[in-house]
Design an enzyme around this catalytic site. Sequence first.
Site, short mmCIF file in Angstrom:
data_model
loop_
_atom_site.label_atom_id
_atom_site.label_comp_id
_atom_site.label_asym_id
_atom_site.label_seq_id
_atom_site.Cartn_x
_atom_site.Cartn_y
_atom_site.Cartn_z
N CYS A 165 15.10 15.67 -30.56
CA CYS A 165 14.66 16.43 -31.73
C CYS A 165 13.72 15.61 -32.60
O CYS A 165 12.64 16.05 -32.96
CB CYS A 165 15.87 16.87 -32.57
SG CYS A 165 16.87 18.07 -31.70
N HIS A 166 14.14 14.41 -32.95
CA HIS A 166 13.32 13.61 -33.86
C HIS A 166 13.16 12.19 -33.37
O HIS A 166 12.84 11.29 -34.14
CB HIS A 166 13.89 13.65 -35.28
CG HIS A 166 14.08 15.05 -35.76
ND1 HIS A 166 15.29 15.70 -35.67
CD2 HIS A 166 13.23 15.95 -36.28
CE1 HIS A 166 15.15 16.93 -36.12
NE2 HIS A 166 13.92 17.11 -36.49
N GLY A 167 13.47 11.95 -32.08
CA GLY A 167 13.16 10.67 -31.47
C GLY A 167 14.05 9.50 -31.86
O GLY A 167 13.54 8.44 -32.17
#
Lengths: 196, 416
Positions: free
Chosen positions: A160-162
């Site tokens: 999702c956001h690394g």
Amino acid sequence: MAKKKTEPTRRDFMTIAAGSFAAVGGAAALWPFIDQMNPDASALSLATIEVDLSPIPVGQSITVSWRGKPIFIRHRTPEEIEAAKAVKIDELPDPEARNDNISATAEATDLNRVSTGKGDTAKHENWMILIGICTHLGCIPKGQRIGDAKGEFDGWFCPCHGSHYDTAGRIRKGPAPRNLEVPVYEFISENKIKIG
Amino acid sequence: MAHVSTYKPNSAIEKWMDDRLPVMRMMHDQFNDFPTPRNLNYLWTFGGILTFCLAVQMATGIVLAMHYVPQETMAFDSVEHIMRDVNFGWLLRYIHFNGASLFFLAVYIHIARGMYYGSYKAPREVLWIIGVLIFLAMMATAFMGYSLVWGQMSFWAVTVITNLFSSLDSIIPGLGTTVVEWIWGGFSVGGPTLTRLFSLHYLLPFVIAGLVILHIWALHVPGSNNPTGIDIKSKSDAISFNPYYTVKDGFAMSMFVILFAAFVFYAPNFMGHPDNYIEADPLVTPPHIVPEWYFLPYYAILRAIPSKLLGVVAMFGSIGLLLFLPWLDTSKVRSARYRPIFKWFLLLFFVNAVALGYLGAKPPEGAFLIWGRICTAYYFVFLLVIMPVVGWIEKPAAMPGSITDDVLGKKPVPAK
């Protein structure tokens, strides 16, 4: 018309008393409306599950569901354990163990991450048990299935956001603030754990 | 409200009613013979279009709720049931689904219009603030509505957005977790979450409708702004709302409905995401979570900031700051038409907002992340620095003496 300053009257007292009574009563009446949203008895009752670990070969993982949350169980290889042990605490963005089985302030060493708080930790250090929910915004990280992206530290990777987690489920890179949480669990036999 | 009533009861019944509840008088004075600047362009038709959008969403929503089941194991199937079995269910749902997108398209144009022509400045500050509150309520409603489909995107959007509140843990440990579990009604997003989102999704449009009434009320006290930003000074500056603007609004609305229908009938899923046709699975996160297009700029701001708490603060702050726009802008001149410096910064702000939307749909890495940070920085610098400073240093361009002068092309009066 300028009013003369006078002593408080009995009427002033009654106004303030009645107003305060209504305010406290109103606030108290609000509570059931707020509390009804909290987890109910049926949600709280889904307390424990048992998992048989024997079918999981070294290097593979399974995901089980506990209280509606995914629990990651990875049978770690010796290399993965070594990699996790080699990391110094001051290299970690979150130095706390986040293990519900031991003290809240314990350091995030590999042993503390796999500890059940019962003293038999070294025997079970090949089993990594985690709540599989990214501590950033609650996505399920990748890395459980063969062929999944495991991130730069060979543990788990949240797409999702690394956020990158290492083989002990510790946050190493990305926006997540905390290590993956370790749930309360214990070994009830050589190859069986009870979560919760 | 702002002008002398011109209502004349035509019959004994109207007279009788007027003495008891003068609703006909109100309608006549506010929507028939209401003095309105003569020079409004088509950007001023979006207020009417937005009212139409709200009515469409409420009408379709009420009937969809007759068939939808807000229950964990049945929600997704009931949406498919609406699509396949319910008479005209596909049409009603596609109108409701695309209606949300078009509602946001219209509201963004409406907000940009207000910013360009200075419609937020005195004496319209309260009007503007109510507008921002409507926008916030719209976002909450849209988010909750999207969750009801209970597809993969719905489920994970709810998970990610409700988890934003867990960032409170970094202020008081445990507070965020408590709040999030209170929102969920459990230890993860599940059945209890769905039911409460449905309840609130049904409630909020009525709140919006109430706010819209206040918005129109606050509009009708000073009356409409106009492209020059100059107040109505004489009778020749104004025309009556009906028929002139009812017709203009009606024409614009027809054009808007054509666009609406094009989406509903020819590309109903253009603005959706295919993953939302997969039923919610709490154990698998889709590889690439994106919100609906209208939330993308805020999503880009959230992801631009590496700290979780600050990212959340920036995201909510980006909308919250709009509430203070009337005071952040220090210029006395309303319309950007007469503000040679501000105009370009503002247009860049609009381009920047679109760019943030583009970046919000991209993975947060490499150049996308760097640009996300640059655009986020400009968003805040524009509102907090450029707006007040340009207001102080800028010399406004020559302005027409009145609305009538502008319409008739008379020579502008140089600024003092």
